[in-house]
Scaffold this motif. Structure first.
Motif, PDB file in Angstrom:
ATOM      1  N   ASP A 183       0.868  -1.173  -0.316  1.00 49.02           N
ATOM      2  CA  ASP A 183       0.094   0.160   0.013  1.00 49.02           C
ATOM      3  C   ASP A 183       0.867   1.315   0.160  1.00 49.02           C
ATOM      4  OD1 ASP A 183      -2.408   1.363  -0.167  1.00 49.02           O
ATOM      5  OD2 ASP A 183      -2.643   1.324   2.008  1.00 49.02           O
ATOM      6  N   ARG A 184       0.691   2.004  -0.970  1.00 51.93           N
ATOM      7  CA  ARG A 184       1.248   3.295  -1.288  1.00 51.93           C
ATOM      8  C   ARG A 184       0.546   4.353  -1.628  1.00 51.93           C
ATOM      9  NH1 ARG A 184       7.060   2.912  -3.462  1.00 51.93           N
ATOM     10  NH2 ARG A 184       7.952   1.073  -2.461  1.00 51.93           N
ATOM     11  N   ARG A 185       0.867   5.640  -1.604  1.00 53.74           N
ATOM     12  CA  ARG A 185      -0.126   6.581  -2.168  1.00 53.74           C
ATOM     13  C   ARG A 185       0.159   6.559  -3.675  1.00 53.74           C
ATOM     14  NH1 ARG A 185       1.889  12.215   0.323  1.00 53.74           N
ATOM     15  NH2 ARG A 185      -0.046  12.992  -0.581  1.00 53.74           N
ATOM     16  N   LEU A 186      -1.102   6.858  -4.241  1.00 51.71           N
ATOM     17  CA  LEU A 186      -1.028   6.740  -5.743  1.00 51.71           C
ATOM     18  C   LEU A 186      -1.895   7.929  -6.383  1.00 51.71           C
ATOM     19  CD1 LEU A 186      -0.523   5.082  -8.578  1.00 51.71           C
ATOM     20  CD2 LEU A 186      -2.706   4.301  -7.870  1.00 51.71           C
ATOM     21  N   THR A 187      -1.141   8.559  -7.397  1.00 51.42           N
ATOM     22  CA  THR A 187      -2.295   9.662  -7.939  1.00 51.42           C
ATOM     23  C   THR A 187      -2.725   9.174  -9.309  1.00 51.42           C
ATOM     24  OG1 THR A 187      -1.632  11.458  -6.624  1.00 51.42           O
ATOM     25  CG2 THR A 187      -2.570  12.181  -8.695  1.00 51.42           C
ATOM     26  N   GLU A 205      -3.804   0.287  -2.687  1.00 58.56           N
ATOM     27  CA  GLU A 205      -4.745  -0.767  -2.117  1.00 58.56           C
ATOM     28  C   GLU A 205      -6.194  -0.330  -2.518  1.00 58.56           C
ATOM     29  OE1 GLU A 205      -4.890  -1.329   1.996  1.00 58.56           O
ATOM     30  OE2 GLU A 205      -5.793  -3.084   1.910  1.00 58.56           O
ATOM     31  N   ALA A 206      -6.534   0.830  -2.466  1.00 63.94           N
ATOM     32  CA  ALA A 206      -7.940   1.341  -2.767  1.00 63.94           C
ATOM     33  C   ALA A 206      -8.134   1.115  -4.352  1.00 63.94           C
ATOM     34  CB  ALA A 206      -8.036   2.728  -2.441  1.00 63.94           C
ATOM     35  N   ALA A 207      -7.154   1.789  -5.096  1.00 62.12           N
ATOM     36  CA  ALA A 207      -6.960   1.566  -6.508  1.00 62.12           C
ATOM     37  C   ALA A 207      -7.332   0.162  -7.134  1.00 62.12           C
ATOM     38  CB  ALA A 207      -6.176   2.344  -7.094  1.00 62.12           C
ATOM     39  N   ALA A 208      -6.889  -0.485  -6.425  1.00 62.74           N
ATOM     40  CA  ALA A 208      -6.544  -2.294  -7.098  1.00 62.74           C
ATOM     41  C   ALA A 208      -7.603  -2.482  -7.315  1.00 62.74           C
ATOM     42  CB  ALA A 208      -5.847  -2.911  -6.192  1.00 62.74           C
ATOM     43  N   THR A 209      -9.023  -2.272  -6.596  1.00 60.13           N
ATOM     44  CA  THR A 209     -10.179  -2.914  -6.926  1.00 60.13           C
ATOM     45  C   THR A 209     -11.415  -1.659  -7.076  1.00 60.13           C
ATOM     46  OG1 THR A 209     -10.518  -2.783  -4.391  1.00 60.13           O
ATOM     47  CG2 THR A 209     -10.061  -4.839  -5.146  1.00 60.13           C
ATOM     48  N   ILE A 223       1.075   8.298 -10.838  1.00 59.23           N
ATOM     49  CA  ILE A 223       2.212   8.822 -10.135  1.00 59.23           C
ATOM     50  C   ILE A 223       2.269   8.116  -8.927  1.00 59.23           C
ATOM     51  CG2 ILE A 223       3.203  10.846  -9.337  1.00 59.23           C
ATOM     52  CD1 ILE A 223       2.480  11.327 -12.048  1.00 59.23           C
ATOM     53  N   LEU A 224       3.282   7.294  -8.683  1.00 62.10           N
ATOM     54  CA  LEU A 224       3.466   6.334  -7.558  1.00 62.10           C
ATOM     55  C   LEU A 224       4.167   6.991  -6.466  1.00 62.10           C
ATOM     56  CD1 LEU A 224       2.872   3.649  -6.247  1.00 62.10           C
ATOM     57  CD2 LEU A 224       4.876   2.682  -7.251  1.00 62.10           C
ATOM     58  N   GLU A 225       3.868   6.764  -5.161  1.00 61.94           N
ATOM     59  CA  GLU A 225       5.028   7.346  -4.279  1.00 61.94           C
ATOM     60  C   GLU A 225       6.344   6.550  -4.043  1.00 61.94           C
ATOM     61  OE1 GLU A 225       4.022   8.982   0.440  1.00 61.94           O
ATOM     62  OE2 GLU A 225       3.619   6.751  -0.199  1.00 61.94           O
ATOM     63  N   GLY A 226       7.329   7.004  -3.852  1.00 62.03           N
ATOM     64  CA  GLY A 226       8.506   6.436  -3.595  1.00 62.03           C
ATOM     65  C   GLY A 226       8.727   5.560  -2.251  1.00 62.03           C
ATOM     66  N   LYS A 227       9.392   4.694  -2.096  1.00 65.27           N
ATOM     67  CA  LYS A 227       9.553   4.105  -0.931  1.00 65.27           C
ATOM     68  C   LYS A 227      10.103   4.947   0.107  1.00 65.27           C
ATOM     69  CE  LYS A 227      12.011   0.240   1.139  1.00 65.27           C
ATOM     70  NZ  LYS A 227      12.986  -1.082   0.926  1.00 65.27           N
TER      71      LYS A 227
END
Ligand code: SAM
Length: 277
Positions: A183-187, A205-209, A223-227
């Motif tokens: 689970d990461r922040r995603l825009t 996590e939310a976007a996957a479904t 746009i995916l948050e880095g580690k």
């Protein structure tokens, strides 16, 4: 505006949706060159018509780029000027043009950039994620193996990551992002500069479904948050291997079990798999 325009290749950014984003300098350049190399002349003619620009065009796209590149170079060397454009955004960014720039360099031809919008940077700017350091990842491969290799190579990436995606592959990609990164922040930046522009600030996590029943349409940048440095593994490697083993005992294939355990544990899939076998 006057310009010494002979023997030059102009790399011209065009709108990613809203025609109002063509800069005055870009319009002037398209008007003043001898010819335009366009990814798809049927798309570019609409742009030219909108601005009442009449100009000869040649097509320059992925599958004719070698032969067409040579012809374009010959014309520029003979004294003409050319503007390269693509269907939308900046040429050379997940779009044709990169090879032509190299051919210009080899032939000693001057290149001049006329910058315009790019979906990647526009999406990053409104993402709400860290913009100080980022990496552009382009499109993920459709080939399953190279796709998962690409994603796994980014597991420890701390910079914000930018991906281009086609709408029909989006749900698969969202699921892959969740299973690879947890689970990461995603825009999700959709239809930028167009009527249905939408910026969805969510999590993997939310976007996957979220879009399984009603898939998102239109053009999309992810746009995916880095580690995060404080990201601690949720399990030790031994625990993750034990978890994978339980999944195998339950009938799952070892590669799938390693992937699943990696998503749950925060450990690397390859490391779990190696321990398993
Ligand atoms: N060279 C272009 C640029 O600089 O933006 C990108 C070209 S690439 C072939 C096309 C991809 O860019 C699309 O699949 C989508 O990921 C992204 N894209 C283009 N226009 C967009 C828009 N208006 N909104 C969101 N994404 C866009």
């Amino acid at each position: 505006m006057t310009m010494d325009k002979e023997n030059i290749l102009y790399v011209v950014g065009t709108p990613i949706g809203n025609m109002g984003d063509l800069s005055p300098r870009a319009a002037e350049t398209l008007r003043s060159v001898d010819f335009i190399a366009a990814e798809d002349t049927r798309v570019t003619v609409k742009l030219l018509n909108h601005f009442d620009i009449k100009k000869p065009m040649v097509s320059y796209f992925e599958h004719n780029k070698h032969d067409k590149g040579v012809k374009i170079i010959d014309r520029i060397l003979a004294g003409e000027s050319c503007a390269i454009v693509t269907d939308a955004g900046m040429p050379c960014i997940s779009d044709p043009g990169e090879d032509l720039i190299r051919q210009c360099e080899e032939a000693g031809i001057r290149t001049v950039v006329v910058p315009g919008p790019s979906a990647a940077v526009s999406a990053l700017a409104v993402s709400g994620l860290e913009t100080g350091r980022f990496t552009f990842e382009g499109f993920l491969s459709v080939n399953k193996k190279s796709r998962s290799e690409h994603l796994e190579s980014l597991l420890d990436e701390r910079r914000t990551m930018i991906f281009y995606e086609a709408p029909h592959k989006l749900n698969n990609t969202l699921q892959d992002l969740y299973s690879t990164f947890g689970d990461r922040r995603l825009t999700i930046a959709r239809e930028l500069t167009k009527v249905h522009e939408e910026i969805i600030r969510t999590t993997t996590e939310a976007a996957a479904t979220a879009y399984l029943d009603e898939p998102l349409k239109g053009e999309i940048v992810l746009i995916l948050e880095g580690k995060k440095s404080e990201d601690k593994p949720k399990m030790t490697l031994e625990e993750a291997v034990a978890c994978a083993q339980r999944l195998i005992d339950g009938g799952m294939r070892p590669t799938d079990a390693a992937k699943e355990a990696a998503a749950m544990s925060g450990m690397k899939k390859n490391e779990i798999y190696r321990k398993l076998v």
